[in-house]
Write a protein that holds these residues in place. Structure first.
Motif, PDB file in Angstrom:
ATOM      1  N   CYS A   1      56.021  -4.858 -72.428  1.00 16.14           N
ATOM      2  CA  CYS A   1      56.054  -4.816 -73.925  1.00 16.14           C
ATOM      3  C   CYS A   1      54.341  -5.288 -73.926  1.00 16.14           C
ATOM      4  O   CYS A   1      53.870  -5.913 -73.237  1.00 16.14           O
ATOM      5  CB  CYS A   1      56.782  -5.885 -74.556  1.00 16.14           C
TER       6      CYS A   1
ATOM      7  N   THR B   1      53.237  -7.564 -75.454  1.00 21.37           N
ATOM      8  CA  THR B   1      53.205  -9.143 -75.163  1.00 21.37           C
ATOM      9  C   THR B   1      52.774  -9.550 -73.534  1.00 21.37           C
ATOM     10  O   THR B   1      52.043 -10.234 -73.274  1.00 21.37           O
ATOM     11  CB  THR B   1      54.355  -9.898 -75.767  1.00 21.37           C
TER      12      THR B   1
ATOM     13  N   HIS C   1      59.835  -9.708 -69.953  1.00 19.81           N
ATOM     14  CA  HIS C   1      60.781 -10.187 -71.052  1.00 19.81           C
ATOM     15  C   HIS C   1      61.631  -9.470 -71.500  1.00 19.81           C
ATOM     16  O   HIS C   1      62.137  -9.799 -72.697  1.00 19.81           O
ATOM     17  CB  HIS C   1      59.717 -11.144 -71.949  1.00 19.81           C
ATOM     18  N   GLU C   2      61.978  -7.991 -71.172  1.00 23.42           N
ATOM     19  CA  GLU C   2      62.809  -7.315 -71.505  1.00 23.42           C
ATOM     20  C   GLU C   2      63.750  -6.863 -70.366  1.00 23.42           C
ATOM     21  O   GLU C   2      63.821  -5.792 -69.978  1.00 23.42           O
ATOM     22  CB  GLU C   2      62.366  -6.000 -72.096  1.00 23.42           C
TER      23      GLU C   2
ATOM     24  N   CYS D   1      63.624  -6.990 -76.580  1.00 23.73           N
ATOM     25  CA  CYS D   1      62.498  -7.621 -77.601  1.00 23.73           C
ATOM     26  C   CYS D   1      61.920  -6.356 -78.477  1.00 23.73           C
ATOM     27  O   CYS D   1      62.168  -6.472 -79.646  1.00 23.73           O
ATOM     28  CB  CYS D   1      61.523  -8.064 -76.718  1.00 23.73           C
TER      29      CYS D   1
HETATM   30 ZN    ZN Z   1      58.001  -8.228 -76.201  1.00 25.74          ZN
END
Ligand code: ZN
Ligand code: CXF
Length: 362
Positions: free
Chosen positions: A38, A40, A59-60, A166
């Motif tokens: 992502c 991020t 974070h996914e 996310c």
């Molecule tokens: Zn994300």
């Protein structure tokens, strides 16, 4: 235990062998199958979003439960899971059912310092920070009972499910959880990345009469049409605001800004009619505009939305149900990369060649 993890420090990221310490009672070790990338993650890598360093990105995450803490009753070894954003579960917003507005969201997802971090990742004596209560760009990650979502159907290809945690829930959730449009309403989506295209699919699920996708890339606009857009506008060759006003007879009911380009926020404000709402979901920076002239007389609402205002344990299974029914083909956004190919995945995401890279771990 020893793991392989993508550790970021000094704007560099590399696959390293590090260790996981013993987990707490409410924690879970997940053997990662696939993790989405992502923007991020890249913002963290380049310290645009500040976090302690070094940090393991990712974070996914999606994978299989390897081990559960002594207090865990909701999960068992072998369960298929997706790991989503972290929240405290105790603050007033969590208790009101809005974990994406958790009062501790930033400290629990990005961390304040290595000293206060609850990260279980170490490299010998060196503590390594944890991202979104997971750090899943790794062969194994430590999640907790709050941010872990069980996937009941083990027939579904688990390697594709990480992005639901996310980017995809951010787009679809902004429509389905936050805006909840009614059938005749019109939605404009600025930006046809994974978030914007998920919003297009969400708007189709919500039966919006008019769904306008705006981007500068014709291939992405073609995909938006395939996923449910009723109209597309190339913002490079057309005046997007004028085109939207023409299509909607004066302005849309909603305009989502997912491109991350600050100036586009103003286009989105101008694209809605009186009483229109402009959710901003793409991380952008500075923008100057005339608050009275642009917002007040037309009663417009400009609002930030995090993670599609989702409750992941409810919303991710709902999205999977739509996927299985053929009404939410999010897999069309994904391209997979082997574990040692993160550089290529980052390159392809930044160049726009790949909408949503997923890194496979084995
Ligand atoms: Zn994300
Ligand atoms: C982020 C977007 C910026 C605010 C915090 C959550 N979502 C994940 O990538």
């Amino acid at each position: 235990m020893k793991i392989q993890a993508y550790v970021a420090d000094n704007e560099q990221v590399s696959l390293k062998e590090v260790q996981l310490k013993e987990i707490d009672a409410d924690e879970i070790v997940v053997k990662i199958v696939g993790t989405g990338l992502c923007h991020t993650d890249l913002n963290v890598l380049h310290s645009i979003t500040p976090t302690p360093m070094p940090i393991v990105l990712g974070h996914e995450g999606a994978g299989v439960v390897e081990k559960v803490g002594s207090g865990v009753t909701e999960f068992e070894v072998g369960d298929h899971v997706v790991v989503s954003f972290n929240y405290c579960g105790k603050c007033v917003n969590c208790l009101h059912g809005v974990p994406s507005a958790c009062e501790n969201f930033f400290q629990d997802n990005f961390g304040l310092s290595l000293e206060t971090s609850n990260s279980k990742i170490v490299d010998g004596e060196q503590k390594i920070a944890n991202l979104f209560g997971q750090s899943s760009l790794a062969t194994y990650c430590v999640a907790n009972v709050r941010n872990t979502v069980k996937i009941e159907d083990k027939e579904i290809d688990l390697s594709l499910l990480g992005p639901l945690a996310c980017g995809i829930q951010t787009g679809a959730g902004t429509i389905l959880n936050k805006l909840k449009p009614i059938i005749h309403e019109s939605v404009v989506i600025f930006g046809c990345g994974s978030v914007g295209l998920s919003a297009v699919m969400g708007a189709k699920l919500a039966n919006c009469k008019t769904i306008i996708a705006v981007d500068v890339n014709d291939e992405r606009l073609d995909l938006a049409l395939e996923l449910g857009a009723t109209h597309v506008v190339n913002g490079r060759s057309e005046d997007a605001v004028k085109a939207i006003q023409d299509i909607t007879n004066g302005g849309a009911h909603y305009a989502i800004e997912s491109s991350g380009v600050s100036a586009v926020v103003l286009q989105a404000i101008r694209a809605v009619r009186a009483l229109g709402t402009i959710p901003v979901v793409g991380a952008s920076g500075m923008l100057e505009f005339h608050i009275h002239d642009e917002l007040i007389p037309m009663n417009k609402t400009l609002v930030g939305v995090v993670e599609g205002q989702s409750i992941p344990k409810l919303f991710i299974p709902e999205l999977i149900k739509y996927y299985k029914e053929g009404n939410f083909p999010f897999d069309k956004l994904i391209k997979t990369y082997e574990m040692d190919n993160l550089d290529q995945a980052i390159h392809d995401m930044e160049s726009g060649k790949t909408i949503k890279p997923v890194i496979l771990f084995s």
